[in-house]
Design an enzyme around this catalytic site. Structure first.
Site, short mmCIF file in Angstrom:
data_model
loop_
_atom_site.label_atom_id
_atom_site.label_comp_id
_atom_site.label_asym_id
_atom_site.label_seq_id
_atom_site.Cartn_x
_atom_site.Cartn_y
_atom_site.Cartn_z
N LYS A 60 0.83 -1.21 0.00
CA LYS A 60 0.00 0.00 0.00
C LYS A 60 0.86 1.25 0.00
O LYS A 60 0.60 2.21 -0.73
CB LYS A 60 -0.94 0.00 1.22
CG LYS A 60 -2.11 -0.96 1.09
CD LYS A 60 -2.87 -1.15 2.39
CE LYS A 60 -3.94 -2.23 2.19
NZ LYS A 60 -4.59 -2.63 3.45
N GLN A 104 -4.70 -1.25 9.53
CA GLN A 104 -4.72 -2.58 8.94
C GLN A 104 -5.37 -3.59 9.89
O GLN A 104 -5.07 -3.63 11.08
CB GLN A 104 -3.27 -3.00 8.61
CG GLN A 104 -3.13 -4.32 7.90
CD GLN A 104 -3.64 -4.29 6.47
OE1 GLN A 104 -3.72 -3.25 5.83
NE2 GLN A 104 -4.01 -5.45 5.96
N ASP A 127 -11.06 3.32 4.09
CA ASP A 127 -11.56 1.95 4.01
C ASP A 127 -13.08 1.94 3.80
O ASP A 127 -13.64 0.92 3.37
CB ASP A 127 -11.28 1.20 5.33
CG ASP A 127 -10.02 0.35 5.29
OD1 ASP A 127 -9.71 -0.19 4.22
OD2 ASP A 127 -9.36 0.25 6.34
N1 GUN Z 1 -6.94 -6.33 5.98
C1 GUN Z 1 -7.19 -7.02 4.84
N2 GUN Z 1 -7.83 -6.24 3.95
C2 GUN Z 1 -7.99 -5.03 4.53
C3 GUN Z 1 -8.57 -3.80 4.10
O1 GUN Z 1 -9.09 -3.67 2.99
N3 GUN Z 1 -8.52 -2.78 4.99
C4 GUN Z 1 -7.97 -2.91 6.22
N4 GUN Z 1 -7.98 -1.85 7.03
N5 GUN Z 1 -7.42 -4.04 6.65
C5 GUN Z 1 -7.44 -5.08 5.81
#
Ligand code: GUN
Length: 300
Positions: A60, A104, A127
């Site tokens: 990311k 995350q 998100d």
């Molecule tokens: N863990 C796995 N996928 C995601 C996501 O799309 N957002 C977040 N915050 N954590 C994740």
């Protein structure tokens, strides 16, 4: 060619679609930076040392910088308390250089994901998990939309002439994918069914679908004879399974080889929905920046 020869489905190339979206984001980011003299910023918070999460967070951050956005990484030890994490979120909420905040998941035991999600400023919730954004998705819109379902919609719009009136079946009812996916399909005037582990006769439900979105996390659960001929199939599943030679490979929730002989169009795994998720995270960051800073909304 004999009458019984089956045409193969169109393979929906999520990698190419994600690259195209990331290129548009980079162009828009450069335009906004040139006009306003500042750069949109995304903060990603990782608590603990979960290996898969470390890879996601690294990817990311790299994608954020590649798009010309500012990346702020916060890595906290697994011993972090909920109060400490909430204090960091509060400081990111106040920070004028931060447009998007992503914590995350999963979080270590003892920290409530719901409490942390609810503490994020909805205007910075890239998100789209905050209750305010979830509510807006089912209401009049205008909030930030969860990344994976948004990516699925972009792929669907690219693969089909029309969504309005289509029978859409969403397999799975998670907060992150199934529920927001259903809201987006309803918003696109589809007739939406949300099916799940307690639904009766899943194969028959799936066969009613012009659009089938599988998001259950069960390797190759959806078989070829569950697919309506000509349907558009979006496979959100990413499952690692063991192979005969002792290695492993990724498969979706759909048995691709079988389904591709019946469907009209289908996403592969890997290379389908997966690459769209990070691209939509960057999209949300730029949209959040534009709204918060009063810039004209980017055309993405
Ligand atoms: N863990 C796995 N996928 C995601 C996501 O799309 N957002 C977040 N915050 N954590 C994740």
């Amino acid at each position: 060619m004999s009458d019984t020869t089956q045409a193969m489905a169109t393979r929906i190339d999520g990698k190419a679609a994600a690259e195209a979206l990331r290129a548009r984001i980079a162009t828009e980011a450069a335009r906004l930076t040139a006009r306003h003299g500042t750069i949109a910023g995304l903060a990603v918070v990782l608590v603990g040392e979960d290996p898969a999460s470390q890879v996601y967070v690294r990817n990311k951050a790299a994608a954020t910088r590649a798009a010309g956005l500012a990346s702020f990484e916060h890595r906290l030890p697994a011993t972090t308390t909920e109060a400490e994490l909430l204090a960091l979120v509060a400081s990111l909420n106040r920070d004028p250089d931060i447009d998007g905040i992503l914590v995350q998941l999963p979080l270590p035991a003892g920290i409530s994901a719901a409490a942390v999600t609810a503490a994020i400023d909805p205007a910075k919730d890239v998100d789209g998990f905050h209750p305010v954004n979830a509510g807006r998705l089912w209401g009049d819109g205008g909030g930030l939309v969860p990344c994976t379902p948004q990516g699925c919609m972009i792929l669907l719009r690219g693969a089909r002439d029309r969504l309005a009136g289509a029978n859409a079946v969403v397999l799975g009812r998670s907060q992150i994918v199934g529920k927001p996916m259903a809201a987006l399909l309803l918003g696109a005037d589809c007739t939406v069914t949300v099916a799940h582990s307690r639904s009766r006769d899943l194969p028959a439900l799936c066969r009613s679908a012009d659009i089938l979105v599988a998001a259950v996390g069960r390797p190759e659960m959806v078989r070829g004879d569950w697919i309506r001929p000509g349907a558009t199939v979006i496979d959100v599943g990413i499952n690692r399974v063991a192979t005969a030679d002792g290695r492993s490979r990724l498969v979706g929730d759909v048995a691709y080889a079988e389904a591709a002989t019946v469907a009209g169009a289908i996403t592969p795994v890997p290379g389908g929905v997966g690459p769209m998720t990070i691209a939509c995270l960057l999209r949300n960051t730029l949209i959040a920046a534009a709204r918060r800073r009063g810039w004209s909304e980017p055309d993405l």
